[in-house]
Design a protein around this motif. Sequence first.
Motif, PDB file in Angstrom:
ATOM      1  N   MET A  10       0.858  -1.218   0.171  1.00  0.00           N
ATOM      2  CA  MET A  10      -0.138   0.009   0.095  1.00  0.00           C
ATOM      3  C   MET A  10       0.476   1.466   0.249  1.00  0.00           C
ATOM      4  SD  MET A  10      -2.896  -0.961   2.812  1.00  0.00           S
ATOM      5  CE  MET A  10      -4.453  -2.099   2.428  1.00  0.00           C
ATOM      6  N   ASN A  11       0.342   2.565  -0.715  1.00  0.00           N
ATOM      7  CA  ASN A  11       1.148   3.442  -0.426  1.00  0.00           C
ATOM      8  C   ASN A  11       0.984   4.552   0.553  1.00  0.00           C
ATOM      9  OD1 ASN A  11      -1.781   4.250  -0.365  1.00  0.00           O
ATOM     10  ND2 ASN A  11      -1.656   5.789  -1.560  1.00  0.00           N
ATOM     11  N   LYS A  12       2.260   4.989   0.646  1.00  0.00           N
ATOM     12  CA  LYS A  12       1.973   6.690   1.831  1.00  0.00           C
ATOM     13  C   LYS A  12       1.845   8.068   1.725  1.00  0.00           C
ATOM     14  CE  LYS A  12       5.766   3.493   4.143  1.00  0.00           C
ATOM     15  NZ  LYS A  12       7.223   3.699   4.882  1.00  0.00           N
ATOM     16  N   VAL A  13       1.121   8.393   2.418  1.00  0.00           N
ATOM     17  CA  VAL A  13       0.167   9.578   2.190  1.00  0.00           C
ATOM     18  C   VAL A  13       1.681   9.975   2.268  1.00  0.00           C
ATOM     19  CG1 VAL A  13      -0.475  11.024   3.520  1.00  0.00           C
ATOM     20  CG2 VAL A  13      -1.556   8.775   3.589  1.00  0.00           C
ATOM     21  N   ALA A  14       1.843  11.297   1.475  1.00  0.00           N
ATOM     22  CA  ALA A  14       3.388  12.280   1.079  1.00  0.00           C
ATOM     23  C   ALA A  14       3.078  13.578   1.936  1.00  0.00           C
ATOM     24  CB  ALA A  14       2.941  13.090   0.340  1.00  0.00           C
ATOM     25  N   THR A  15       3.937  13.217   2.598  1.00  0.00           N
ATOM     26  CA  THR A  15       4.482  14.102   3.978  1.00  0.00           C
ATOM     27  C   THR A  15       3.722  15.910   3.881  1.00  0.00           C
ATOM     28  OG1 THR A  15       7.359  13.442   4.274  1.00  0.00           O
ATOM     29  CG2 THR A  15       5.971  16.148   5.110  1.00  0.00           C
ATOM     30  N   MET A  16       2.716  16.320   4.859  1.00  0.00           N
ATOM     31  CA  MET A  16       0.998  17.027   4.322  1.00  0.00           C
ATOM     32  C   MET A  16       1.790  18.304   4.531  1.00  0.00           C
ATOM     33  SD  MET A  16      -1.265  15.498   7.145  1.00  0.00           S
ATOM     34  CE  MET A  16      -2.568  13.399   6.712  1.00  0.00           C
ATOM     35  N   ALA A  17       1.383  19.289   3.940  1.00  0.00           N
ATOM     36  CA  ALA A  17       1.672  21.071   3.851  1.00  0.00           C
ATOM     37  C   ALA A  17       1.684  21.391   5.208  1.00  0.00           C
ATOM     38  CB  ALA A  17       1.339  21.732   3.076  1.00  0.00           C
ATOM     39  N   THR A  18       2.503  22.308   5.834  1.00  0.00           N
ATOM     40  CA  THR A  18       2.544  22.839   6.315  1.00  0.00           C
ATOM     41  C   THR A  18       1.477  24.433   6.710  1.00  0.00           C
ATOM     42  OG1 THR A  18       4.808  22.414   7.821  1.00  0.00           O
ATOM     43  CG2 THR A  18       4.540  24.685   7.540  1.00  0.00           C
ATOM     44  N   HIS A  19       0.658  24.164   7.827  1.00  0.00           N
ATOM     45  CA  HIS A  19      -0.736  25.155   7.844  1.00  0.00           C
ATOM     46  C   HIS A  19      -0.186  26.073   9.062  1.00  0.00           C
ATOM     47  CE1 HIS A  19      -3.222  23.750   4.065  1.00  0.00           C
ATOM     48  NE2 HIS A  19      -2.577  22.062   5.156  1.00  0.00           N
ATOM     49  N   HIS A  20       0.458  27.069   8.806  1.00  0.00           N
ATOM     50  CA  HIS A  20       0.991  28.252   9.461  1.00  0.00           C
ATOM     51  C   HIS A  20      -0.186  28.407  10.459  1.00  0.00           C
ATOM     52  CE1 HIS A  20       5.193  27.673   8.688  1.00  0.00           C
ATOM     53  NE2 HIS A  20       4.527  27.587   7.306  1.00  0.00           N
ATOM     54  N   SER A  21      -1.091  29.405   9.892  1.00  0.00           N
ATOM     55  CA  SER A  21      -2.786  29.363   9.930  1.00  0.00           C
ATOM     56  C   SER A  21      -3.210  28.567  11.579  1.00  0.00           C
ATOM     57  CB  SER A  21      -3.799  29.709   9.811  1.00  0.00           C
ATOM     58  OG  SER A  21      -4.182  28.400   8.747  1.00  0.00           O
ATOM     59  N   LEU A  22      -2.521  27.042  11.076  1.00  0.00           N
ATOM     60  CA  LEU A  22      -3.477  26.120  12.409  1.00  0.00           C
ATOM     61  C   LEU A  22      -2.981  26.186  13.283  1.00  0.00           C
ATOM     62  CD1 LEU A  22      -4.194  23.539  10.323  1.00  0.00           C
ATOM     63  CD2 LEU A  22      -5.715  25.173  11.257  1.00  0.00           C
ATOM     64  N   ARG A  23      -1.517  27.244  13.932  1.00  0.00           N
ATOM     65  CA  ARG A  23      -1.138  26.676  14.865  1.00  0.00           C
ATOM     66  C   ARG A  23      -1.606  27.699  16.251  1.00  0.00           C
ATOM     67  NH1 ARG A  23       4.132  25.176  16.588  1.00  0.00           N
ATOM     68  NH2 ARG A  23       4.556  24.901  14.649  1.00  0.00           N
ATOM     69  N   GLY A  24      -1.228  26.861  17.212  1.00  0.00           N
ATOM     70  CA  GLY A  24      -2.662  26.906  18.007  1.00  0.00           C
ATOM     71  C   GLY A  24      -3.847  27.558  18.516  1.00  0.00           C
ATOM     72  N   LYS A  25      -4.068  26.778  16.873  1.00  0.00           N
ATOM     73  CA  LYS A  25      -5.373  26.594  17.272  1.00  0.00           C
ATOM     74  C   LYS A  25      -6.276  25.502  17.677  1.00  0.00           C
ATOM     75  CE  LYS A  25      -6.226  29.633  13.637  1.00  0.00           C
ATOM     76  NZ  LYS A  25      -7.210  30.540  13.978  1.00  0.00           N
ATOM     77  N   ARG A  26      -7.387  25.897  18.965  1.00  0.00           N
ATOM     78  CA  ARG A  26      -7.753  24.638  19.576  1.00  0.00           C
ATOM     79  C   ARG A  26      -8.928  24.190  18.514  1.00  0.00           C
ATOM     80  NH1 ARG A  26      -4.394  27.738  21.910  1.00  0.00           N
ATOM     81  NH2 ARG A  26      -4.507  27.585  23.988  1.00  0.00           N
ATOM     82  N   VAL A  27      -9.120  22.946  18.594  1.00  0.00           N
ATOM     83  CA  VAL A  27      -8.982  22.259  17.387  1.00  0.00           C
ATOM     84  C   VAL A  27     -10.473  21.174  18.203  1.00  0.00           C
ATOM     85  CG1 VAL A  27      -9.737  20.345  15.714  1.00  0.00           C
ATOM     86  CG2 VAL A  27      -7.720  22.223  15.794  1.00  0.00           C
ATOM     87  N   PHE A  28     -11.141  20.675  18.281  1.00  0.00           N
ATOM     88  CA  PHE A  28     -12.504  20.200  18.731  1.00  0.00           C
ATOM     89  C   PHE A  28     -12.139  18.393  17.772  1.00  0.00           C
ATOM     90  CE2 PHE A  28     -16.096  17.364  19.950  1.00  0.00           C
ATOM     91  CZ  PHE A  28     -15.958  17.077  21.441  1.00  0.00           C
ATOM     92  N   VAL A  29     -12.914  16.915  18.026  1.00  0.00           N
ATOM     93  CA  VAL A  29     -12.477  16.278  17.529  1.00  0.00           C
ATOM     94  C   VAL A  29     -13.190  15.142  17.715  1.00  0.00           C
ATOM     95  CG1 VAL A  29     -11.857  14.135  15.576  1.00  0.00           C
ATOM     96  CG2 VAL A  29     -10.134  16.029  16.408  1.00  0.00           C
ATOM     97  N   THR A  30     -14.216  14.501  17.554  1.00  0.00           N
ATOM     98  CA  THR A  30     -15.149  13.957  17.596  1.00  0.00           C
ATOM     99  C   THR A  30     -14.480  12.468  16.864  1.00  0.00           C
ATOM    100  OG1 THR A  30     -17.076  13.487  15.571  1.00  0.00           O
ATOM    101  CG2 THR A  30     -17.246  14.609  18.356  1.00  0.00           C
ATOM    102  N   GLY A  31     -14.773  11.197  17.979  1.00  0.00           N
ATOM    103  CA  GLY A  31     -14.186   9.828  17.815  1.00  0.00           C
ATOM    104  C   GLY A  31     -12.751  10.170  17.054  1.00  0.00           C
ATOM    105  N   GLY A  32     -11.744  10.484  17.833  1.00  0.00           N
ATOM    106  CA  GLY A  32     -10.374  10.784  17.546  1.00  0.00           C
ATOM    107  C   GLY A  32      -9.295   9.759  18.192  1.00  0.00           C
ATOM    108  N   GLY A  33      -9.525   8.718  18.277  1.00  0.00           N
ATOM    109  CA  GLY A  33      -9.068   7.566  19.237  1.00  0.00           C
ATOM    110  C   GLY A  33      -8.424   7.190  17.727  1.00  0.00           C
ATOM    111  N   SER A  34      -9.300   6.212  16.422  1.00  0.00           N
ATOM    112  CA  SER A  34      -8.627   4.844  16.280  1.00  0.00           C
ATOM    113  C   SER A  34      -9.043   5.739  14.564  1.00  0.00           C
ATOM    114  CB  SER A  34      -8.823   3.957  16.483  1.00  0.00           C
ATOM    115  OG  SER A  34     -10.606   4.010  15.949  1.00  0.00           O
TER     116      SER A  34
END
Length: 258
Positions: free
Chosen positions: A1-25
């Motif tokens: 299977m392929n691997k995902v390429a290195t993701m872009a850096t989104h500088h605007s996300l640094r320090g942002k507060r993020v809430f995710v449901t179902g984030g364990g797997s």
Amino acid sequence: MNKVATMATHHSLRGKRVFVTGGGSGIGAAIVEAFAAQGAQVAFVDIATAASEALCARLAAAGLPAPLFAHCDITDIGALQRVMAALAAQVGDFDVLVNNAANDQRHNVADVTVDDWDERIAVNQRPMFFTCQSVLPGMQKKGGGAIINLSSISWHIKGAGYPVYATAKAAVVGLTRGLARELGAHGIRVNTVTPGWVMTERQLELWVDAEAEIEINKNQCLPDRLMPGHIAAMVLFLASDDGAMCTAQEFVVDAGWS
């Protein structure tokens, strides 16, 4: 299977507060890790305590901002609201909401009872509205935010074997479009990300057999396998300033299946 390429850096996300449901797997864990790698402070809920705690420990050991995890059954809306409020009190009002949690357990049309219907809607549809409602006051105070709701290509491709799940996932697009106009006045963007058949541990364990591999090869335009990181990359884009003028839309990541 392929691997995902290195993701872009989104500088605007640094320090942002993020809430995710179902984030364990699965896809959720990839989303949590991707945001943490961007320098965001992530809080997430799941019912899989061991996997979630292991994820937090692994990311902290890697030197990333340690996510906050809280066990929560999202079918209990009151509990979900209380947990979200408690997490926001710890990290601050959320800038980003990712509605990821879902359960694609197979079921037959003839066997579905009213209780079955209600249980599947309670997992796959109902919490999405109430998480949006919960983050709204904080996002209004901040003057903006991003909400990303995860759907599925199951209803696009007329998938059989899970009619209630397909119904709920089709409704995700309606929720996104129904909220985008009203919330847009507050600078809040609302979008849907629709994955194809993603090779999570659950899918590989339960559904992806030799017959499934043939189906994937026949239907995808691209030969590589769709991985959780591919979905996370789209979520990051929509949460960042790079997606500043994207709202009310459905972004399909399915290697060309639908």
